[in-house]
Design a protein around this motif. Structure first.
Motif, PDB file in Angstrom:
ATOM      1  N   TRP A   8     -43.832  -1.109  36.358  1.00 25.79           N
ATOM      2  CA  TRP A   8     -44.184   0.280  36.665  1.00 25.79           C
ATOM      3  C   TRP A   8     -43.046   1.248  36.400  1.00 25.79           C
ATOM      4  O   TRP A   8     -43.282   2.422  36.123  1.00 25.79           O
ATOM      5  CB  TRP A   8     -44.712   0.388  38.101  1.00 25.79           C
ATOM      6  CG  TRP A   8     -46.044  -0.315  38.187  1.00 25.79           C
ATOM      7  CD1 TRP A   8     -46.291  -1.545  38.730  1.00 25.79           C
ATOM      8  CD2 TRP A   8     -47.279   0.140  37.644  1.00 25.79           C
ATOM      9  NE1 TRP A   8     -47.623  -1.876  38.566  1.00 25.79           N
ATOM     10  CE2 TRP A   8     -48.253  -0.849  37.905  1.00 25.79           C
ATOM     11  CE3 TRP A   8     -47.673   1.295  36.958  1.00 25.79           C
ATOM     12  CZ2 TRP A   8     -49.580  -0.730  37.509  1.00 25.79           C
ATOM     13  CZ3 TRP A   8     -48.997   1.420  36.569  1.00 25.79           C
ATOM     14  CH2 TRP A   8     -49.933   0.419  36.841  1.00 25.79           C
ATOM     15  N   TRP A   9     -41.803   0.780  36.459  1.00 25.29           N
ATOM     16  CA  TRP A   9     -40.678   1.642  36.096  1.00 25.29           C
ATOM     17  C   TRP A   9     -40.737   1.992  34.613  1.00 25.29           C
ATOM     18  O   TRP A   9     -40.485   3.131  34.217  1.00 25.29           O
ATOM     19  CB  TRP A   9     -39.339   0.999  36.442  1.00 25.29           C
ATOM     20  CG  TRP A   9     -39.107   0.954  37.914  1.00 25.29           C
ATOM     21  CD1 TRP A   9     -39.093  -0.152  38.713  1.00 25.29           C
ATOM     22  CD2 TRP A   9     -38.893   2.077  38.778  1.00 25.29           C
ATOM     23  NE1 TRP A   9     -38.877   0.209  40.022  1.00 25.29           N
ATOM     24  CE2 TRP A   9     -38.751   1.582  40.089  1.00 25.29           C
ATOM     25  CE3 TRP A   9     -38.812   3.447  38.576  1.00 25.29           C
ATOM     26  CZ2 TRP A   9     -38.521   2.404  41.180  1.00 25.29           C
ATOM     27  CZ3 TRP A   9     -38.590   4.271  39.671  1.00 25.29           C
ATOM     28  CH2 TRP A   9     -38.444   3.743  40.954  1.00 25.29           C
ATOM     29  N   ALA A  10     -41.093   1.005  33.791  1.00 28.88           N
ATOM     30  CA  ALA A  10     -41.235   1.253  32.356  1.00 28.88           C
ATOM     31  C   ALA A  10     -42.379   2.234  32.093  1.00 28.88           C
ATOM     32  O   ALA A  10     -42.279   3.099  31.220  1.00 28.88           O
ATOM     33  CB  ALA A  10     -41.471  -0.054  31.608  1.00 28.88           C
ATOM     34  N   VAL A  11     -43.453   2.116  32.863  1.00 29.62           N
ATOM     35  CA  VAL A  11     -44.591   3.041  32.735  1.00 29.62           C
ATOM     36  C   VAL A  11     -44.142   4.467  33.059  1.00 29.62           C
ATOM     37  O   VAL A  11     -44.474   5.415  32.337  1.00 29.62           O
ATOM     38  CB  VAL A  11     -45.764   2.610  33.643  1.00 29.62           C
ATOM     39  CG1 VAL A  11     -46.825   3.694  33.741  1.00 29.62           C
ATOM     40  CG2 VAL A  11     -46.370   1.303  33.135  1.00 29.62           C
ATOM     41  N   ILE A  12     -43.384   4.618  34.121  1.00 30.73           N
ATOM     42  CA  ILE A  12     -42.901   5.955  34.513  1.00 30.73           C
ATOM     43  C   ILE A  12     -41.966   6.528  33.448  1.00 30.73           C
ATOM     44  O   ILE A  12     -42.071   7.703  33.083  1.00 30.73           O
ATOM     45  CB  ILE A  12     -42.225   5.898  35.901  1.00 30.73           C
ATOM     46  CG1 ILE A  12     -43.286   5.613  36.977  1.00 30.73           C
ATOM     47  CG2 ILE A  12     -41.459   7.185  36.193  1.00 30.73           C
ATOM     48  CD1 ILE A  12     -42.723   5.231  38.336  1.00 30.73           C
ATOM     49  N   VAL A  13     -41.070   5.697  32.923  1.00 33.59           N
ATOM     50  CA  VAL A  13     -40.159   6.158  31.871  1.00 33.59           C
ATOM     51  C   VAL A  13     -40.949   6.531  30.620  1.00 33.59           C
ATOM     52  O   VAL A  13     -40.679   7.567  29.985  1.00 33.59           O
ATOM     53  CB  VAL A  13     -39.080   5.093  31.572  1.00 33.59           C
ATOM     54  CG1 VAL A  13     -38.312   5.424  30.303  1.00 33.59           C
ATOM     55  CG2 VAL A  13     -38.134   4.951  32.755  1.00 33.59           C
ATOM     56  N   ALA A  14     -41.929   5.719  30.250  1.00 28.33           N
ATOM     57  CA  ALA A  14     -42.754   6.018  29.078  1.00 28.33           C
ATOM     58  C   ALA A  14     -43.505   7.337  29.259  1.00 28.33           C
ATOM     59  O   ALA A  14     -43.604   8.145  28.328  1.00 28.33           O
ATOM     60  CB  ALA A  14     -43.725   4.872  28.807  1.00 28.33           C
ATOM     61  N   ALA A  15     -44.018   7.578  30.454  1.00 28.82           N
ATOM     62  CA  ALA A  15     -44.706   8.844  30.729  1.00 28.82           C
ATOM     63  C   ALA A  15     -43.719  10.011  30.641  1.00 28.82           C
ATOM     64  O   ALA A  15     -44.056  11.076  30.109  1.00 28.82           O
ATOM     65  CB  ALA A  15     -45.370   8.809  32.101  1.00 28.82           C
ATOM     66  N   ALA A  16     -42.511   9.811  31.136  1.00 26.54           N
ATOM     67  CA  ALA A  16     -41.489  10.861  31.041  1.00 26.54           C
ATOM     68  C   ALA A  16     -41.135  11.139  29.583  1.00 26.54           C
ATOM     69  O   ALA A  16     -40.972  12.302  29.191  1.00 26.54           O
ATOM     70  CB  ALA A  16     -40.241  10.459  31.831  1.00 26.54           C
ATOM     71  N   VAL A  17     -41.033  10.088  28.783  1.00 22.84           N
ATOM     72  CA  VAL A  17     -40.775  10.264  27.349  1.00 22.84           C
ATOM     73  C   VAL A  17     -41.888  11.089  26.723  1.00 22.84           C
ATOM     74  O   VAL A  17     -41.634  11.999  25.928  1.00 22.84           O
ATOM     75  CB  VAL A  17     -40.627   8.897  26.637  1.00 22.84           C
ATOM     76  CG1 VAL A  17     -40.730   9.039  25.123  1.00 22.84           C
ATOM     77  CG2 VAL A  17     -39.314   8.234  27.036  1.00 22.84           C
ATOM     78  N   ASN A  18     -43.118  10.797  27.080  1.00 27.52           N
ATOM     79  CA  ASN A  18     -44.277  11.547  26.596  1.00 27.52           C
ATOM     80  C   ASN A  18     -44.098  13.034  26.892  1.00 27.52           C
ATOM     81  O   ASN A  18     -44.282  13.886  26.008  1.00 27.52           O
ATOM     82  CB  ASN A  18     -45.537  10.992  27.260  1.00 27.52           C
ATOM     83  CG  ASN A  18     -46.819  11.551  26.704  1.00 27.52           C
ATOM     84  OD1 ASN A  18     -46.919  12.709  26.336  1.00 27.52           O
ATOM     85  ND2 ASN A  18     -47.843  10.721  26.672  1.00 27.52           N
ATOM     86  N   MET A  19     -43.723  13.353  28.111  1.00 20.93           N
ATOM     87  CA  MET A  19     -43.555  14.745  28.524  1.00 20.93           C
ATOM     88  C   MET A  19     -42.367  15.412  27.813  1.00 20.93           C
ATOM     89  O   MET A  19     -42.463  16.558  27.379  1.00 20.93           O
ATOM     90  CB  MET A  19     -43.361  14.826  30.040  1.00 20.93           C
ATOM     91  CG  MET A  19     -44.520  14.263  30.851  1.00 20.93           C
ATOM     92  SD  MET A  19     -46.042  15.171  30.631  1.00 20.93           S
ATOM     93  CE  MET A  19     -45.612  16.710  31.395  1.00 20.93           C
ATOM     94  N   ILE A  20     -41.271  14.688  27.685  1.00 22.03           N
ATOM     95  CA  ILE A  20     -40.076  15.244  27.042  1.00 22.03           C
ATOM     96  C   ILE A  20     -40.332  15.493  25.558  1.00 22.03           C
ATOM     97  O   ILE A  20     -40.009  16.568  25.036  1.00 22.03           O
ATOM     98  CB  ILE A  20     -38.857  14.322  27.261  1.00 22.03           C
ATOM     99  CG1 ILE A  20     -38.470  14.324  28.746  1.00 22.03           C
ATOM    100  CG2 ILE A  20     -37.687  14.725  26.379  1.00 22.03           C
ATOM    101  CD1 ILE A  20     -37.522  13.207  29.143  1.00 22.03           C
ATOM    102  N   VAL A  21     -40.928  14.518  24.890  1.00 19.73           N
ATOM    103  CA  VAL A  21     -41.238  14.696  23.470  1.00 19.73           C
ATOM    104  C   VAL A  21     -42.194  15.875  23.298  1.00 19.73           C
ATOM    105  O   VAL A  21     -42.013  16.708  22.405  1.00 19.73           O
ATOM    106  CB  VAL A  21     -41.818  13.407  22.847  1.00 19.73           C
ATOM    107  CG1 VAL A  21     -42.373  13.674  21.445  1.00 19.73           C
ATOM    108  CG2 VAL A  21     -40.760  12.312  22.801  1.00 19.73           C
ATOM    109  N   VAL A 121     -45.020   9.787  17.357  1.00 17.02           N
ATOM    110  CA  VAL A 121     -43.679   9.633  17.923  1.00 17.02           C
ATOM    111  C   VAL A 121     -43.757   9.023  19.325  1.00 17.02           C
ATOM    112  O   VAL A 121     -43.050   8.060  19.639  1.00 17.02           O
ATOM    113  CB  VAL A 121     -42.935  10.994  17.947  1.00 17.02           C
ATOM    114  CG1 VAL A 121     -41.625  10.897  18.720  1.00 17.02           C
ATOM    115  CG2 VAL A 121     -42.690  11.486  16.526  1.00 17.02           C
ATOM    116  N   VAL A 122     -44.644   9.553  20.161  1.00 24.33           N
ATOM    117  CA  VAL A 122     -44.772   9.068  21.544  1.00 24.33           C
ATOM    118  C   VAL A 122     -45.207   7.605  21.593  1.00 24.33           C
ATOM    119  O   VAL A 122     -44.618   6.795  22.315  1.00 24.33           O
ATOM    120  CB  VAL A 122     -45.749   9.960  22.350  1.00 24.33           C
ATOM    121  CG1 VAL A 122     -46.156   9.300  23.662  1.00 24.33           C
ATOM    122  CG2 VAL A 122     -45.126  11.316  22.617  1.00 24.33           C
ATOM    123  N   LEU A 123     -46.228   7.251  20.830  1.00 21.85           N
ATOM    124  CA  LEU A 123     -46.748   5.879  20.896  1.00 21.85           C
ATOM    125  C   LEU A 123     -45.760   4.856  20.336  1.00 21.85           C
ATOM    126  O   LEU A 123     -45.638   3.749  20.876  1.00 21.85           O
ATOM    127  CB  LEU A 123     -48.095   5.785  20.197  1.00 21.85           C
ATOM    128  CG  LEU A 123     -49.241   6.481  20.937  1.00 21.85           C
ATOM    129  CD1 LEU A 123     -50.489   6.551  20.071  1.00 21.85           C
ATOM    130  CD2 LEU A 123     -49.541   5.794  22.263  1.00 21.85           C
TER     131      LEU A 123
END
Length: 134
Positions: A8-21, A121-123
């Motif tokens: 779930w930490w990786a999920v949260i980081v991936a979601a944050a990357v989505n938002m930042i990108v 880029v996100v995926l």
């Protein structure tokens, strides 16, 4: 079906990357001006404020969680495998579906490129994160 364990930490980081990108992609530094022009809006009309960011954050978390499940199910364990899986998902579920929508809506190819490029880029990044950080 294999037993899938989601980090779930990786999920949260991936979601944050989505938002930042997304924040950078749709900023004046990159594509905000072109995007606004192509959709017939002004720069200050991008989204409806707080509600847009709440919905986008929830969507990013859901997308990342489902992607983490797919990564686990596929058996991807490396950055390269995850990035490749992200590319395949982008081709199958973003590029093609949005390409068909673009053709039938007689929309601009440049708008297709801006919107689907963001998801490419996100995926790819998220696939790498979710596969390597299991």
């Amino acid at each position: 079906m294999p037993d899938i364990v989601i980090n779930w930490w990786a999920v949260i980081v991936a979601a944050a990357v989505n938002m930042i990108v997304g924040a950078v992609w749709y900023s004046p530094v990159l594509f905000a001006k072109d995007w606004a022009k192509l959709v017939g809006r002004k720069m200050d009309q991008m989204g409806d404020g707080t509600n847009s960011y709440i919905i986008t954050t929830i969507a990013a978390l859901v997308q990342s969680a489902i992607f983490a499940f797919i990564v686990g199910w596929s058996g991807a364990h490396t950055v390269a495998q995850g990035a490749y899986l992200g590319l395949l998902i982008w081709i199958a579920f973003v590029a093609i579906t949005q390409g068909v929508n673009t053709v039938f809506a007689v929309s601009r190819k440049k708008l297709w490129a801006i919107n689907t490029g963001y998801f490419l880029v996100v995926l790819v990044i998220n696939g790498a994160i979710l596969a390597a950080w299991r």
